[in-house]
Structure formats: structure tokens, C-alpha cells
Design an enzyme around this catalytic site. Structure first.
Site, PDB file in Angstrom:
ATOM      1  N   ILE A  85      33.269  40.340  27.194  1.00  0.00           N
ATOM      2  CA  ILE A  85      33.777  39.722  25.880  1.00  0.00           C
ATOM      3  C   ILE A  85      34.903  38.753  26.244  1.00  0.00           C
ATOM      4  CG2 ILE A  85      33.444  42.021  24.849  1.00  0.00           C
ATOM      5  CD1 ILE A  85      36.811  42.482  25.314  1.00  0.00           C
ATOM      6  N   ASN A 140      33.748  43.554  42.534  1.00  0.00           N
ATOM      7  CA  ASN A 140      35.213  43.641  43.013  1.00  0.00           C
ATOM      8  C   ASN A 140      35.486  45.311  43.107  1.00  0.00           C
ATOM      9  OD1 ASN A 140      35.695  40.908  42.870  1.00  0.00           O
ATOM     10  ND2 ASN A 140      36.259  41.049  40.414  1.00  0.00           N
ATOM     11  N   GLN A 147      39.618  44.115  40.442  1.00  0.00           N
ATOM     12  CA  GLN A 147      38.847  44.986  39.673  1.00  0.00           C
ATOM     13  C   GLN A 147      39.857  45.187  38.386  1.00  0.00           C
ATOM     14  OE1 GLN A 147      37.255  48.511  41.463  1.00  0.00           O
ATOM     15  NE2 GLN A 147      35.877  48.949  39.584  1.00  0.00           N
ATOM     16  N   HIS A 153      31.162  47.688  38.501  1.00  0.00           N
ATOM     17  CA  HIS A 153      30.306  47.093  37.721  1.00  0.00           C
ATOM     18  C   HIS A 153      30.095  45.617  38.467  1.00  0.00           C
ATOM     19  CE1 HIS A 153      34.452  46.130  36.740  1.00  0.00           C
ATOM     20  NE2 HIS A 153      34.290  44.877  36.435  1.00  0.00           N
ATOM     21  N   PHE A 154      28.955  44.857  38.016  1.00  0.00           N
ATOM     22  CA  PHE A 154      28.694  43.605  38.925  1.00  0.00           C
ATOM     23  C   PHE A 154      28.771  42.608  37.675  1.00  0.00           C
ATOM     24  CE2 PHE A 154      26.687  46.560  41.613  1.00  0.00           C
ATOM     25  CZ  PHE A 154      26.726  46.016  42.815  1.00  0.00           C
ATOM     26  N   HIS A 155      29.303  41.606  37.933  1.00  0.00           N
ATOM     27  CA  HIS A 155      29.489  40.201  37.193  1.00  0.00           C
ATOM     28  C   HIS A 155      28.019  39.446  37.593  1.00  0.00           C
ATOM     29  CE1 HIS A 155      33.503  40.611  35.614  1.00  0.00           C
ATOM     30  NE2 HIS A 155      33.939  41.249  36.893  1.00  0.00           N
TER      31      HIS A 155
END
Length: 218
Positions: A85, A140, A147, A153-155
């Protein structure tokens, strides 16, 4: 003479629960304070090779209202992906396990395999959808490692070339520096639909390639 190895079996099909009977508590574990768990509990799995149309309520961005809209890109029984977002670039997305796993070392072997599979698929899909050919994959672990949400989670972060007009908006935010703007709802909905379509294309191509390789070994 050593006989040739038999071809590897294709991956099992992704089970597609009926959204009307979706029970997010049946197998996934959640943390009531985690925003990613809220998304996981809200959106049912669907077959990523045949995503629902943009008009489908099962992927409506407003389901997480009054919290920020969620633009779903992928939803399987094991993992989910959605647009960030506060994107660092067009198509910046997050991929995470459906269950609450604070760090990468907390994910199960099944989740790890599914995450690895879809990091590649989503990278290809977002590149097609945006036309941006370079990207970062960032993951992270812990506050000291930057993080922010304690849910693994992966970006996937596309990196437009400087001559790309879209880069002007994000030049100061490369690698996390500068002011980040909130994702525009109309822009997010259109981009999410394009990425979902591209995910289906990539998976279909993978399936066709697997079939060709099996026929070649016969």
C-alpha cells in the site's frame, strides 16, 4: 548402461476451496493483531492459473475496509500475495504464508517450497504487467533488519530505468529512502488485475513446458 531416470511427476494441482464455505481457521494459524493475518482470513484461495474476474467479490479490495484496501495478486491455501500500500515502485508486491509466521525460520517446509515457487512466478508476472525488466527481491527478519510487520514476507520491487517516466515519482525512494506515497485505489485495482492475469499466463506456460519436456523424454 544406466537406464534413464523417469521424468519427474508434475506438481499436484492447487486445491480450490469453495469461497462460500471458506473457513480461514481450518488449517491456518493467525494473530489477531497482524494486518497480514487479517488479509489471510478475509480472502479465500482461488486457482491462480484461472483467477477470478476483477468484478468478483472474493477479491474485492474493499473487503478489508475500513483498513486500507487490499489488492490481491495470488491466494492459495498456503500463500497470499498483494500490492504494497506504500509502494517503492509500480508493482511493488508482498508475498507471505497464509499462516502467521514471524520470521523465515518459522515457516514450514511446505510453505517454504510454495514461497520459493511463487517468488519466481510473481517476479515474471509483475515484469510483464509493468514492462519493468529489473527488480529486487527483499526479505527482512526482525526489527533490527527493518522488518515492520512481524509476519514473514517477501518484497518483489520493480526498478524502472531512470529514463522511464515512472521512475521520476520514485527516484527519491529507491532502496527505501525518501517519502513514500500511498497506492492510488483505481491504479491499484487495474494493476492487480493485470498481474493476476500475468500470473495465470506464467503458470500455463510452465505447464506447457513441463508437458513438452515429458514428451521429449519418451
Amino acid at each position: 548402461m544406466t537406464p534413464p531416470k523417469p521424468p519427474s511427476p508434475p506438481p499436484p494441482p492447487v486445491p480450490v476451496p469453495n469461497p462460500s464455505t471458506f473457513d480461514p481457521t481450518s488449517s491456518a494459524t493467525h494473530d489477531s493483531t497482524c494486518p497480514f493475518c487479517t488479509i489471510s482470513k478475509t480472502y479465500p484461495p482461488y486457482d491462480p492459473s484461472s483467477p477470478p474476474p476483477p468484478s468478483s467479490r472474493s477479491i474485492s479490495p474493499s473487503l478489508t475496509s475500513p483498513n486500507p484496501c487490499t489488492f490481491m495478486l495470488l491466494s492459495t491455501p498456503v500463500v497470499i500475495a498483494f500490492l504494497d500500500i506504500m509502494p517503492l515502485s509500480p508493482g511493488h508486491l508482498l508475498l507471505c504464508p497464509r499462516s502467521h509466521r514471524p520470521k523465515l525460520t518459522d515457516v514450514t517446509p511446505e510453505e517454504s517450497a510454495e514461497l520459493g515457487r511463487y517468488v519466481r512466478v510473481l517476479s515474471a508476472a509483475v515484469s510483464r504487467a509493468t514492462g519493468i525488466r529489473d527488480w529486487n527481491v527483499v526479505q527482512n527478519n526482525g526489527a533490527a533488519a527493518a522488518q515492520v510487520v512481524p509476519h514473514c514476507h517477501f518484497h518483489v520491487i520493480p526498478r524502472p530505468e531512470l529514463r522511464d517516466k515512472r521512475a521520476e515519482r520514485f527516484t527519491s525512494t529507491m532502496f527505501g529512502r525518501g517519502q513514500r506515497d500511498e497506492l492510488d485505489d483505481e491504479e491499484g485495482e487495474a494493476l492487480a488485475a493485470e498481474i493476476r492475469r500475468a500470473v495465470g499466463e506464467v503458470l500455463k506456460e510452465d505447464e506447457d513446458k513441463s508437458e513438452e519436456e515429458k514428451r521429449a523424454k519418451l
